[in-house]
Design a protein around this motif. Structure first.
Motif, mmCIF file in Angstrom:
data_model
loop_
_atom_site.group_PDB
_atom_site.id
_atom_site.type_symbol
_atom_site.label_atom_id
_atom_site.label_comp_id
_atom_site.label_asym_id
_atom_site.label_seq_id
_atom_site.Cartn_x
_atom_site.Cartn_y
_atom_site.Cartn_z
ATOM 1 N N GLU A 38 -11.527 -0.193 -18.778
ATOM 2 C CA GLU A 38 -12.286 0.458 -17.715
ATOM 3 C C GLU A 38 -12.869 -0.626 -16.814
ATOM 4 O O GLU A 38 -13.530 -1.547 -17.284
ATOM 5 C CB GLU A 38 -13.421 1.300 -18.312
ATOM 6 N N ASN A 39 -12.585 -0.534 -15.540
ATOM 7 C CA ASN A 39 -13.105 -1.525 -14.606
ATOM 8 C C ASN A 39 -13.103 -0.926 -13.206
ATOM 9 O O ASN A 39 -12.139 -0.246 -12.835
ATOM 10 C CB ASN A 39 -12.242 -2.796 -14.644
ATOM 11 N N PRO A 40 -14.139 -1.178 -12.417
ATOM 12 C CA PRO A 40 -14.197 -0.586 -11.078
ATOM 13 C C PRO A 40 -13.076 -1.046 -10.150
ATOM 14 O O PRO A 40 -12.818 -0.386 -9.137
ATOM 15 C CB PRO A 40 -15.569 -1.002 -10.546
ATOM 16 N N LYS A 86 -10.660 1.787 -10.139
ATOM 17 C CA LYS A 86 -11.240 3.120 -9.958
ATOM 18 C C LYS A 86 -10.324 3.982 -9.073
ATOM 19 O O LYS A 86 -9.824 3.527 -8.046
ATOM 20 C CB LYS A 86 -12.633 2.999 -9.318
ATOM 21 N N ASP A 87 -10.095 5.222 -9.491
ATOM 22 C CA ASP A 87 -9.284 6.194 -8.746
ATOM 23 C C ASP A 87 -7.807 5.801 -8.627
ATOM 24 O O ASP A 87 -7.095 6.304 -7.753
ATOM 25 C CB ASP A 87 -9.865 6.455 -7.345
ATOM 26 N N TYR A 113 -2.307 3.091 -3.327
ATOM 27 C CA TYR A 113 -3.061 2.575 -4.468
ATOM 28 C C TYR A 113 -3.426 1.105 -4.285
ATOM 29 O O TYR A 113 -4.459 0.648 -4.770
ATOM 30 C CB TYR A 113 -2.292 2.801 -5.769
ATOM 31 N N THR A 122 -6.411 1.324 -2.217
ATOM 32 C CA THR A 122 -7.542 1.733 -3.054
ATOM 33 C C THR A 122 -8.107 0.531 -3.794
ATOM 34 O O THR A 122 -9.332 0.353 -3.878
ATOM 35 C CB THR A 122 -7.099 2.813 -4.058
ATOM 36 N N ASN A 137 -11.783 -0.927 -3.535
ATOM 37 C CA ASN A 137 -12.628 -1.092 -4.728
ATOM 38 C C ASN A 137 -13.181 -2.516 -4.805
ATOM 39 O O ASN A 137 -14.367 -2.708 -5.126
ATOM 40 C CB ASN A 137 -11.818 -0.787 -5.999
#
Length: 196
Positions: free
Chosen positions: A125-127, A130-131, A185, A188, A192
């Motif tokens: 999990e890492n920002p 994200k998305d 992506y 994105t 991010n």
């Protein structure tokens, strides 16, 4: 604002075009004095890792980069520069990650360089991701890869061997693929990063 490290080993047109599209402000870092005006940094890079390290050393920016405590993103050869060693040119690099950059072994099903779209699987999990759905496609062009080490791998890819598509340690992030050429992506991911 993002400072793009200019040391003579990166074609930055695609990167600046992507940042312009996204409305993300940026400027250029040529000297250590330039760094004070930025709150995060991108280290781009194309071509030969050993030659890129020579140019980065000649720029005088190596001590300042090693001392950074602001979010910093290496892209492609810029990612490889953050490792300790590359088989390309038998080169010692920045050593911010105690892992190595190795050459792909070609075979009948895997040409070198690895060029084109491949799935990327975030493992932590890492920002930065994200998305971005796990298994999203990103665009790669490289003959050398970052050895897989679970301690630092943020995302992985398979191309005859499992390797690190993204690594992370403290404020340093890096991606082997080109987010600026990877469609929605990739954009994105750049967005991010601009918010880390």
């Amino acid at each position: 604002m993002i400072g793009i490290v200019r040391y003579g080993a990166g074609n930055i047109f695609s990167l600046t075009a992507a940042l312009d599209r996204l409305g993300i402000p940026y400027g250029m870092v040529h000297t250590e004095a330039d760094m004070a005006q930025f709150d995060r940094f991108i280290i781009p890079g194309v071509g030969h890792a050993g030659a890129a390290m020579d140019k980065l050393t000649a720029s005088g920016l190596v001590p300042a980069i090693k001392a950074l405590n602001k979010p910093t993103l290496g892209i492609c050869v810029g990612m490889q520069l953050l490792t300790e060693y590359s088989e390309e040119g038998d080169s010692n690099l920045l050593g911010l990650f105690p892992i190595k950059t190795l050459k792909f072994a070609a075979d009948a099903d895997h040409k070198v360089p690895h060029t084109g779209w491949n799935r990327v699987y975030a493992e932590k999990e890492n920002p930065l991701f994200k998305d971005i759905p796990v298994g999203s496609h990103f665009y790669f062009v490289h003959s050398y890869f970052i050895e897989y080490d679970n301690s630092y791998t943020l995302a992985s890819t398979d191309y005859n061997i499992k390797f690190s598509a993204s690594i992370w340690r403290d404020n340093f992030y890096a991606v082997q693929f080109h987010p600026e050429k990877s469609g929605v992506y990739g954009e994105t991911l750049l967005t991010n990063f601009s918010k880390l």
